[in-house]
Design an enzyme around this catalytic site. Sequence first.
Site, PDB file in Angstrom:
ATOM      1  N   TRP A 109       0.910  -1.096  -0.014  1.00  0.00           N
ATOM      2  CA  TRP A 109      -0.063  -0.038  -0.160  1.00  0.00           C
ATOM      3  C   TRP A 109       0.990   1.379   0.320  1.00  0.00           C
ATOM      4  CZ3 TRP A 109      -5.302   1.423   0.236  1.00  0.00           C
ATOM      5  CH2 TRP A 109      -4.973   2.877   0.771  1.00  0.00           C
ATOM      6  N   ASN A 115       0.488   5.617   0.053  1.00  0.00           N
ATOM      7  CA  ASN A 115      -0.175   6.674   0.014  1.00  0.00           C
ATOM      8  C   ASN A 115      -0.063   7.953   0.061  1.00  0.00           C
ATOM      9  OD1 ASN A 115      -0.467   6.113   2.801  1.00  0.00           O
ATOM     10  ND2 ASN A 115      -2.077   7.437   3.279  1.00  0.00           N
ATOM     11  N   ASP A 116       0.331   9.515   1.142  1.00  0.00           N
ATOM     12  CA  ASP A 116       0.852  10.859   0.896  1.00  0.00           C
ATOM     13  C   ASP A 116       2.318  10.367   0.738  1.00  0.00           C
ATOM     14  OD1 ASP A 116      -1.688  10.614   2.078  1.00  0.00           O
ATOM     15  OD2 ASP A 116      -0.924  11.073   3.861  1.00  0.00           O
ATOM     16  N   GLN A 150       3.863   7.482   2.990  1.00  0.00           N
ATOM     17  CA  GLN A 150       3.195   6.357   3.339  1.00  0.00           C
ATOM     18  C   GLN A 150       3.117   5.195   2.646  1.00  0.00           C
ATOM     19  OE1 GLN A 150       1.542   8.095   6.997  1.00  0.00           O
ATOM     20  NE2 GLN A 150       3.210   8.502   6.256  1.00  0.00           N
TER      21      GLN A 150
END
Length: 464
Positions: A44, A46-47, A63
């Site tokens: 995963w 993200n940011d 992230q």
Amino acid sequence: MTSTTALPSIRLISNRKEAMTGLHATHVLDRGFPLLHPRPEAGWLNDPNGIMFVDGRWHVFFQYNPGSARHEDIHWGHVSSPDLLAWEEHPVALAPRPGTTDGFGCWSGVGVVDQGRPAVVYSGARDRHGFSEVVVVHGSADAQDWSGERVVAASLPADERVTMVRDPFVFELGGRRWAIQGAGRSDVGGALLLCGVDDLDAWTEEGYLLTAEAPVVSELAPCEGWECPQLVRVGDDWVLLVSLWLDGQPHRGVAWVLGSMELDEATGRPVFSARRTGIIDEGSSFYAPQAVQSDGSDGQPERVLLWGWAQEIAPDGVRGRTQADTDDQGWSGMLTFPRELVVRGDEVELVPARELTGLRAEVVDAAELPDQAEVRLTGAGAASLALAGSDTQLIWRGELAEGDEVRILIDASIVEIHHTGHPAQTFRAYPADGERYAVRQDAGVRADAWSLALPTAGGVSASH
């Protein structure tokens, strides 16, 4: 830090150090996996976090859950590049430490150079309840080793109205260093906590820089809190970015606020005065960007660079992916291409980083595009981008006026659209067998198109 409800892992993935980004993977089984946007082969993402130019390279952290394609067990992944085109993947920079201030995750934050040493500043969370402390780690001179002591620089704020706080951002004004943190307050919603940062390892509370009830800012969509605040200077202007957060709800976009900033004569604290606001990217996928002030050390003019998180969310009418799909593929999320943040009059706009033209390879037909491509539209009239196959899935449609330019950047399942004078648009789409990206345009619109590939050692892009 982008908050969602954590879900149990259902598929474990080995984080092989030799499994580089799609740029270097020996095989890519998933056609939706990017080849030009750096990300680990699995897990995963993200940011974007901790972006800094150190030792001749751009370092971008993010992230990252190396163990599954789910938003949990958040580490900091790390890639770097000398030119924003060719990227190298590095070992995980930060991992949660059970039972400590970041036991629930090493959440979002920024990179700074402190007394000549690279440092990262991030939100460390002990549990899932939305509160976090500011943690500082100094790294090695080349920004490769982050095994140093983790220091809590700021604890929870004293104000009992604060319902969430996270995502520190550090800036300079008046010869001093300051920081803001995204926050939610029970009486007003979005807020920005202000701290003094004369000592990076020991912050002082200085009240609020801004709340959602302030003039102009009150026009933003109501939300429970502002995440991932960014505050950068562009010429004589200051631009604030906030990601609009509602707990457990779809993200409500990323707002820009254009204004000015000065020190209050009585208190010596920064005062931000807003004059206009808008949405920075109107696509279905964009959230939680990070902006960084570049001083020209990379050989380019001074500018503000920005990356965003491209979520696995397709626009209406375009086939998307379910959680089961991403679990099966073993990966989720990517960063956008680097962008430059510019101010034109009273509008804030994102444009592709100037380096990206170096990815242009062979001239191709805009009506039958490869999975890595750029299209440049000029002229006047209507144009559209779709996934064409047995069914046509319309991704974007726009109207160009004389003098407009639209640049469409495609890398497998990410589509980034920049139309002069308009908000950027970031979409996800997933080409299947028998489908290709295709641009259609009126007779008054010219379409120039190229395949995209990494430049070879001689400076010419190599086609895939």
